[in-house]
Design a protein around this motif. Structure first.
Motif, PDB file in Angstrom:
ATOM      1  N   HIS A  71       0.846  -1.189   0.000  1.00  0.00           N
ATOM      2  CA  HIS A  71       0.000   0.000   0.000  1.00  0.00           C
ATOM      3  C   HIS A  71       0.884   1.242   0.000  1.00  0.00           C
ATOM      4  O   HIS A  71       2.072   1.173   0.339  1.00  0.00           O
ATOM      5  N   TYR A  72       0.311   2.360  -0.371  1.00  0.00           N
ATOM      6  CA  TYR A  72       1.076   3.608  -0.447  1.00  0.00           C
ATOM      7  C   TYR A  72       0.134   4.792  -0.430  1.00  0.00           C
ATOM      8  O   TYR A  72      -1.082   4.655  -0.591  1.00  0.00           O
ATOM      9  N   THR A  73       0.720   5.968  -0.242  1.00  0.00           N
ATOM     10  CA  THR A  73      -0.023   7.222  -0.349  1.00  0.00           C
ATOM     11  C   THR A  73       0.324   7.838  -1.695  1.00  0.00           C
ATOM     12  O   THR A  73       1.493   7.892  -2.081  1.00  0.00           O
ATOM     13  N   ALA A  85      -2.938  12.415  -2.306  1.00  0.00           N
ATOM     14  CA  ALA A  85      -2.940  12.293  -0.841  1.00  0.00           C
ATOM     15  C   ALA A  85      -3.815  11.150  -0.330  1.00  0.00           C
ATOM     16  O   ALA A  85      -3.852  10.904   0.870  1.00  0.00           O
ATOM     17  N   LEU A  86      -4.495  10.431  -1.202  1.00  0.00           N
ATOM     18  CA  LEU A  86      -5.269   9.272  -0.773  1.00  0.00           C
ATOM     19  C   LEU A  86      -4.371   8.040  -0.757  1.00  0.00           C
ATOM     20  O   LEU A  86      -3.412   7.948  -1.512  1.00  0.00           O
ATOM     21  N   GLU A  87      -4.707   7.091   0.103  1.00  0.00           N
ATOM     22  CA  GLU A  87      -3.953   5.844   0.118  1.00  0.00           C
ATOM     23  C   GLU A  87      -4.500   4.907  -0.945  1.00  0.00           C
ATOM     24  O   GLU A  87      -5.657   5.015  -1.364  1.00  0.00           O
ATOM     25  N   SER A  88      -3.652   3.969  -1.378  1.00  0.00           N
ATOM     26  CA  SER A  88      -4.025   3.052  -2.453  1.00  0.00           C
ATOM     27  C   SER A  88      -3.348   1.706  -2.266  1.00  0.00           C
ATOM     28  O   SER A  88      -2.274   1.624  -1.673  1.00  0.00           O
ATOM     29  N   ALA A 166       5.225   6.893   1.209  1.00  0.00           N
ATOM     30  CA  ALA A 166       4.831   6.211   2.452  1.00  0.00           C
ATOM     31  C   ALA A 166       4.333   4.793   2.166  1.00  0.00           C
ATOM     32  O   ALA A 166       3.216   4.423   2.528  1.00  0.00           O
ATOM     33  N   CYS A 167       5.168   3.999   1.501  1.00  0.00           N
ATOM     34  CA  CYS A 167       4.730   2.684   1.052  1.00  0.00           C
ATOM     35  C   CYS A 167       5.270   1.571   1.933  1.00  0.00           C
ATOM     36  O   CYS A 167       6.215   1.745   2.697  1.00  0.00           O
TER      37      CYS A 167
END
Length: 195
Positions: A71-73, A85-88, A166-167
């Motif tokens: 996951h990451y931002t 700015a959303l996480e994915s 931020a992964c």
């Protein structure tokens, strides 16, 4: 972005096959017909981004190592400003004309997007998990995602682009606890993943 050509199809084709909203695992019902070259064509992305009568095809790749998902931002330099700015949990993007040099443009585009966005230092097994479509949002109304799971031999994944910030890997159960921080497609897929 304005001059980028992207692969897609008329939304009417999806409606003819039976529109779904959210996530479906009914791959045999949709994929053969959706990938029929008679319905596919390239259009300017700038024209497609606000036209829900045309769906842009997006390979949406999940990287899984056992019960953990990458996951990451989304960073601020990504092409889709509405997702910043959303996480994915999804890696992927549009299919472009350069991908037509291969026998299977969709798979070529999928491989290109994967290689552009991350460095994957391990072998993997890939399978199509389902499709995601969310006409309730401006982004979702103009995109159709084909969700692939890459089951990795290890967790050697590093980002190549600043759009992946931020992964790391986390348990599916942990990601579900903060589902509201994720883009809609990721929320829909997370809800349907088996732990």
């Amino acid at each position: 972005m304005s001059n980028e050509l992207v692969l897609g199809l008329p939304a009417a084709r999806l409606h003819e096959l039976g529109t779904f909203t959210g996530f479906t695992t009914d791959v045999p019902r949709y994929l053969p017909d959706l990938f029929d070259v008679r319905h596919l064509s390239f259009r300017r992305r700038s024209e497609c981004e606000t036209d829900p009568t045309w769906l842009q095809l997006i390979p949406y790749l999940l990287l899984r190592h056992h019960d953990r998902i990458f996951h990451y931002t989304r960073g601020s330099k990504g092409g889709e400003k509405r997702l910043h700015a959303l996480e994915s949990i999804g890696i992927g993007g549009h299919i472009n004309p350069v991908d037509t040099e291969a026998n299977d443009p969709y798979r070529a585009g999928m491989a290109r997007e994967l290689a552009e966005e991350i460095h994957l230092g391990c072998a993997y097994m890939e399978k199509v998990l389902g499709l995601v479509y969310d006409p309730s949002t401006p982004v979702g109304s103009v995109h159709l995602g084909i969700v692939h799971v890459l089951s990795l031999d290890n967790d050697d994944v590093t980002p190549r682009e600043t759009t992946i910030a931020a992964c790391g890997f986390a348990l599916i159960t942990e990601l579900r606890k903060k589902a509201a921080q994720f883009e809609t497609w990721s929320q829909l897929v997370l809800a349907n993943l088996t732990s």
